[in-house]
Design a protein around this motif. Sequence first.
Motif, PDB file in Angstrom:
ATOM      1  N   ASN A  74       0.722  -1.289  -0.039  1.00 28.48           N
ATOM      2  CA  ASN A  74       0.287   0.088   0.168  1.00 28.48           C
ATOM      3  C   ASN A  74       0.862   1.243  -0.051  1.00 28.48           C
ATOM      4  N   GLU A  75       2.072   1.211   0.658  1.00 30.83           N
ATOM      5  CA  GLU A  75       3.213   2.319   0.678  1.00 30.83           C
ATOM      6  C   GLU A  75       3.398   2.591  -0.940  1.00 30.83           C
ATOM      7  N   ALA A  76       3.625   1.493  -1.574  1.00 26.37           N
ATOM      8  CA  ALA A  76       4.085   1.764  -2.999  1.00 26.37           C
ATOM      9  C   ALA A  76       3.025   2.241  -3.708  1.00 26.37           C
ATOM     10  N   VAL A  77       1.539   1.842  -3.547  1.00 27.89           N
ATOM     11  CA  VAL A  77       0.542   2.413  -4.245  1.00 27.89           C
ATOM     12  C   VAL A  77       0.496   3.958  -4.040  1.00 27.89           C
ATOM     13  N   LEU A  78       0.526   4.246  -2.828  1.00 23.75           N
ATOM     14  CA  LEU A  78       0.182   5.543  -2.383  1.00 23.75           C
ATOM     15  C   LEU A  78       1.368   6.679  -2.927  1.00 23.75           C
ATOM     16  N   ALA A  79       2.733   6.148  -2.986  1.00 23.92           N
ATOM     17  CA  ALA A  79       3.958   6.876  -3.470  1.00 23.92           C
ATOM     18  C   ALA A  79       3.624   7.117  -4.918  1.00 23.92           C
ATOM     19  N   GLY A  80       3.142   5.933  -5.533  1.00 30.95           N
ATOM     20  CA  GLY A  80       2.861   5.999  -6.999  1.00 30.95           C
ATOM     21  C   GLY A  80       1.986   7.235  -7.568  1.00 30.95           C
ATOM     22  N   MET A  81       1.122   7.780  -6.411  1.00 31.18           N
ATOM     23  CA  MET A  81       0.249   8.687  -6.609  1.00 31.18           C
ATOM     24  C   MET A  81       0.495   9.978  -6.037  1.00 31.18           C
ATOM     25  N   GLY A  82       1.636  10.090  -5.507  1.00 25.65           N
ATOM     26  CA  GLY A  82       2.190  11.498  -4.757  1.00 25.65           C
ATOM     27  C   GLY A  82       2.104  11.437  -3.359  1.00 25.65           C
ATOM     28  N   PHE A  83       1.786  10.344  -2.891  1.00 25.64           N
ATOM     29  CA  PHE A  83       1.712  10.512  -1.266  1.00 25.64           C
ATOM     30  C   PHE A  83       3.123   9.817  -0.590  1.00 25.64           C
ATOM     31  N   GLY A  84       4.209  10.806  -0.454  1.00 24.95           N
ATOM     32  CA  GLY A  84       5.123  10.308   0.040  1.00 24.95           C
ATOM     33  C   GLY A  84       5.160   9.753   1.577  1.00 24.95           C
ATOM     34  N   ARG A  85       6.073   9.024   1.933  1.00 18.80           N
ATOM     35  CA  ARG A  85       6.096   8.383   3.227  1.00 18.80           C
ATOM     36  C   ARG A  85       6.153   9.263   4.356  1.00 18.80           C
ATOM     37  N   GLU A  86       6.648  10.565   4.017  1.00 11.52           N
ATOM     38  CA  GLU A  86       6.687  11.497   5.211  1.00 11.52           C
ATOM     39  C   GLU A  86       5.313  11.954   5.503  1.00 11.52           C
ATOM     40  N   LEU A  87       4.402  11.785   4.780  1.00 11.92           N
ATOM     41  CA  LEU A  87       2.886  12.556   4.762  1.00 11.92           C
ATOM     42  C   LEU A  87       2.403  11.645   6.032  1.00 11.92           C
ATOM     43  N   TYR A  88       2.710  10.576   6.450  1.00  9.79           N
ATOM     44  CA  TYR A  88       1.785   9.809   7.393  1.00  9.79           C
ATOM     45  C   TYR A  88       2.815   8.848   8.256  1.00  9.79           C
ATOM     46  N   HIS A  89       2.244   8.531   9.426  1.00 12.50           N
ATOM     47  CA  HIS A  89       3.319   7.664  10.182  1.00 12.50           C
ATOM     48  C   HIS A  89       2.942   6.070   9.871  1.00 12.50           C
ATOM     49  N   HIS A  90       2.008   5.650   9.672  1.00 12.34           N
ATOM     50  CA  HIS A  90       1.624   3.953   9.598  1.00 12.34           C
ATOM     51  C   HIS A  90       0.721   3.836   8.621  1.00 12.34           C
ATOM     52  N   ILE A  91       0.769   2.691   7.768  1.00  7.32           N
ATOM     53  CA  ILE A  91      -0.420   1.940   7.093  1.00  7.32           C
ATOM     54  C   ILE A  91      -0.717   0.807   7.922  1.00  7.32           C
ATOM     55  N   VAL A  92      -2.132   0.773   8.284  1.00  4.93           N
ATOM     56  CA  VAL A  92      -2.600  -0.447   8.873  1.00  4.93           C
ATOM     57  C   VAL A  92      -3.631  -0.946   7.927  1.00  4.93           C
ATOM     58  N   SER A  93      -3.651  -2.103   7.492  1.00  2.01           N
ATOM     59  CA  SER A  93      -4.555  -2.819   6.506  1.00  2.01           C
ATOM     60  C   SER A  93      -5.109  -3.909   7.073  1.00  2.01           C
ATOM     61  N   ALA A  94      -6.141  -4.213   6.557  1.00  5.25           N
ATOM     62  CA  ALA A  94      -7.154  -5.484   6.635  1.00  5.25           C
ATOM     63  C   ALA A  94      -6.217  -6.769   6.500  1.00  5.25           C
ATOM     64  N   GLY A  95      -5.395  -6.821   5.463  1.00  8.02           N
ATOM     65  CA  GLY A  95      -4.505  -7.712   5.110  1.00  8.02           C
ATOM     66  C   GLY A  95      -3.475  -7.846   6.073  1.00  8.02           C
ATOM     67  N   ASP A  96      -2.801  -6.921   6.658  1.00  5.91           N
ATOM     68  CA  ASP A  96      -1.925  -6.970   7.653  1.00  5.91           C
ATOM     69  C   ASP A  96      -2.709  -7.753   8.960  1.00  5.91           C
ATOM     70  N   ASP A  97      -3.874  -7.230   9.291  1.00  8.38           N
ATOM     71  CA  ASP A  97      -4.478  -7.934  10.302  1.00  8.38           C
ATOM     72  C   ASP A  97      -4.796  -9.182  10.139  1.00  8.38           C
ATOM     73  N   ALA A  98      -5.156  -9.618   9.077  1.00  6.86           N
ATOM     74  CA  ALA A  98      -5.406 -11.080   8.940  1.00  6.86           C
ATOM     75  C   ALA A  98      -4.299 -11.776   9.069  1.00  6.86           C
TER      76      ALA A  98
END
Length: 300
Positions: A74-98
């Motif tokens: 998800n980080e890579a997907v967001l980066a490709g749309m201009g959302f740099g990693r410095e713009l948020y602290h963490h990504i928590v996904s349902a896939g991670d949770d499972a």
Amino acid sequence: MSAPASSELRAETLFPVGVAALAKRYDGFLLDQWGVLHDGTTAYPGAVDCLERLRAADKTIIILSNSGRRGRENEAVLAGMGFGRELYHHIVSAGDDAHEALLRRDEPAYRDLGERCLLIARPGEEYLADGLGFSLTADPDQADFILNLTFDPERQPLPGWRPLLERGAARGIPMICGNPDRHRVHASGRLHEAPGLLALAYEELGGQVHYHGKPYPRIYRSCFGIMGLPPEKVLAVGDSLAHDVAGAANAGIGACFIAGGIHKDELVWPDGDAPEAESCFALFARDDQHPRYCIPRFAW
């Protein structure tokens, strides 16, 4: 206690112009992806700027997504749309949770699952089950459980899955659903089917489903552990009443509903810029979900 009158419910929802007004009250933000930050292909106008302003205000930001993919993807997907990693602290996904629940196996639903997994995933995404120690099978007669993470509705339409689901349900094997969304926004403007529809179909056939992601409590506990903030200082921002708003209510935190996301076509937009309040109230009443705030889009 009697149910609140409709006028009281309406008074509970405020309509600020944008996120700036919310940043004054909250220190932590749980942000949905699709329908809030982007349409799956392109960042929404103002979304990157809004994140930059929240970070400049020293807010804690977690991208909380029902994606079946892991956080790094998800980080890579967001980066490709201009959302740099410095713009948020963490990504928590349902896939991670499972993935975490399947690795730990310390909850009743997972202790005796077995080792043979029938994976539902897009072609080429079989790697999503890597590292879990299961053997994969495409045969529902051989599987101990179903792991439902992603699917491509255009290449893998829902009716094509029905024989597999019927056989699994007849055998009584459980499904682990790592993306409970039933629909997601798409760049085309149409809603696309999502893995939650497969889970719903399985339940309708009598199958048992264990869900991960919003609105279920496990994923919110993970977020609170990361943020270290009291609930009254955390705001969930999302476009789904059934997932974002309901999940926030279950977790005891406020919710900001993004009107221009998955429910956009169910609302009236008199001038195209903001939804008519009456249509919002009708939608909230229909789904019995009443967010604290409603804004047209995620913009400052």
